[in-house]
Scaffold this active site. Sequence first.
Site, PDB file in Angstrom:
ATOM      1  N   ASP A 101     -19.457  22.814 -15.803  1.00  8.91           N
ATOM      2  CA  ASP A 101     -20.578  21.619 -15.617  1.00  8.91           C
ATOM      3  C   ASP A 101     -20.253  20.310 -16.077  1.00  8.91           C
ATOM      4  O   ASP A 101     -21.248  19.539 -16.470  1.00  8.91           O
ATOM      5  CB  ASP A 101     -22.046  22.035 -16.157  1.00  8.91           C
ATOM      6  CG  ASP A 101     -21.992  22.506 -17.461  1.00  8.91           C
ATOM      7  OD1 ASP A 101     -21.127  22.320 -18.364  1.00  8.91           O
ATOM      8  OD2 ASP A 101     -23.115  22.807 -18.013  1.00  8.91           O
ATOM      9  N   ARG A 102     -19.132  20.449 -16.922  1.00 11.61           N
ATOM     10  CA  ARG A 102     -18.517  19.027 -17.498  1.00 11.61           C
ATOM     11  C   ARG A 102     -19.287  18.740 -18.915  1.00 11.61           C
ATOM     12  O   ARG A 102     -18.972  18.092 -19.674  1.00 11.61           O
ATOM     13  CB  ARG A 102     -18.819  17.888 -16.759  1.00 11.61           C
ATOM     14  CG  ARG A 102     -17.483  17.393 -16.022  1.00 11.61           C
ATOM     15  CD  ARG A 102     -16.872  18.290 -15.463  1.00 11.61           C
ATOM     16  NE  ARG A 102     -15.804  17.644 -14.457  1.00 11.61           N
ATOM     17  CZ  ARG A 102     -14.883  18.417 -13.629  1.00 11.61           C
ATOM     18  NH1 ARG A 102     -15.110  19.795 -13.470  1.00 11.61           N
ATOM     19  NH2 ARG A 102     -13.849  17.732 -13.223  1.00 11.61           N
ATOM     20  N   LEU A 103     -20.383  19.802 -19.480  1.00 16.16           N
ATOM     21  CA  LEU A 103     -20.930  19.820 -20.608  1.00 16.16           C
ATOM     22  C   LEU A 103     -19.989  20.611 -21.542  1.00 16.16           C
ATOM     23  O   LEU A 103     -20.258  21.789 -21.766  1.00 16.16           O
ATOM     24  CB  LEU A 103     -22.410  20.335 -20.734  1.00 16.16           C
ATOM     25  CG  LEU A 103     -23.630  19.254 -19.954  1.00 16.16           C
ATOM     26  CD1 LEU A 103     -24.684  19.810 -20.276  1.00 16.16           C
ATOM     27  CD2 LEU A 103     -23.188  17.917 -20.852  1.00 16.16           C
TER      28      LEU A 103
END
Length: 243
Positions: free
Chosen positions: A221-223
Site C-alpha cells: 500500500d506504499r505505507l
Amino acid sequence: MFTAVRRFSTATRRFLSMDTPSIDIQEIRAKYWNKDEEFFLEENLPTTDPFKLFDIWFKQIANISDLSFEEINAVCVSTVGKDLRPSSRMVLLKSYTSDGFSFFTNYNSRKGQQIEENPNAAMLFHWPKTSRQIRIEGAIDKLDDDLAVKYWNSRPLPSRIGSKSSEQSETVPNRQFLENKKRELTELAEREGGQAITKPESWGGYILIPRYFEFWQGQSDRLHDRIVFERDEEVWTIKRLSP
Ligand SMILES: Cc1cc2nc3c(=O)[nH]c(=O)nc-3n(C[C@H](O)[C@H](O)[C@H](O)COP(=O)(O)O)c2cc1C
C-alpha cells in the site's frame, strides 16, 4: 594498433544489438513484495542491535534461492570531498562485523580522495525482490594493511592482474593502454608465478563505522516501514520514520 577484443557472449551480443523500444517510465509500477505480508514493527524486532538485524536480513536474503544470480553484497557507497559534491558508486561488501562494513578499493581513486578529505559516508543496499533497503551512515576508516594483503592474496589471479593494471579513476588514452598493462603483468605471472602480482601500496580496505541505520521494508500500500537506529555515544535509539 587497436587489438582489444570484446568478449561478450552470443546472448549478450544479441541483447546489445536489440532495437530499443520506447517505454513509458511513468507506467512502471513494481508490486512491492513482502514475504509474509507482515508489517515490520518496532515492537516485534528480533533484536535491538542494528548490526544483528543487518545480519538477520542479509542471511534471509542470501537464503532466498531465486536471488542467487544477484550480487547481494553489492552496495552503493556515497562520499563527499571538500568541494561538497557527492558522488556514488557500487562496491562489493567483503565483510561486516559489530565494528562496521568493509570493502576494498584503490586509495588513490576518486572515492579514496574524497574519503581522505572527509571520512563521512553512506552505504545503500537495495534488494528489490524482497522490497528491502538498508541505509547506513557513518565515518570511514582504513583497514589494517595486513587484512588487505590477506584478501589480495586470496583473490583469483585475473582479478589481481586487473586491479594492478588499473590506476583507478585516472584518465587513460584508450582500452589498449589497459590491455598492454594487463599483458605485461600476465607475462610477469607466467615467468615468475602468481605471487609476483603483489598488492599495490595504494590498494586496500575501508571500514564504514555506522552511527545511523535505516531498515526499509516496502509494503504494497506504499505505507512502507522505516525503522531507524541512531547512535548517541554507545546507546542506540530506535524510531520510526514516515515513509
Ligand atoms: C556491482 C559492482 C561492484 C563493484 N565493486 C567494486 C569494489 O569492490 N571496489 C571498487 O573499487 N570498485 C568496485 N566497482 C566499481 C566502482 O563502482 C567504481 O567504478 C570504481 O570503484 C571507481 O569509482 P571512483 O572513481 O568513484 O573511485 C564495482 C562496480 C559494480 C557495478
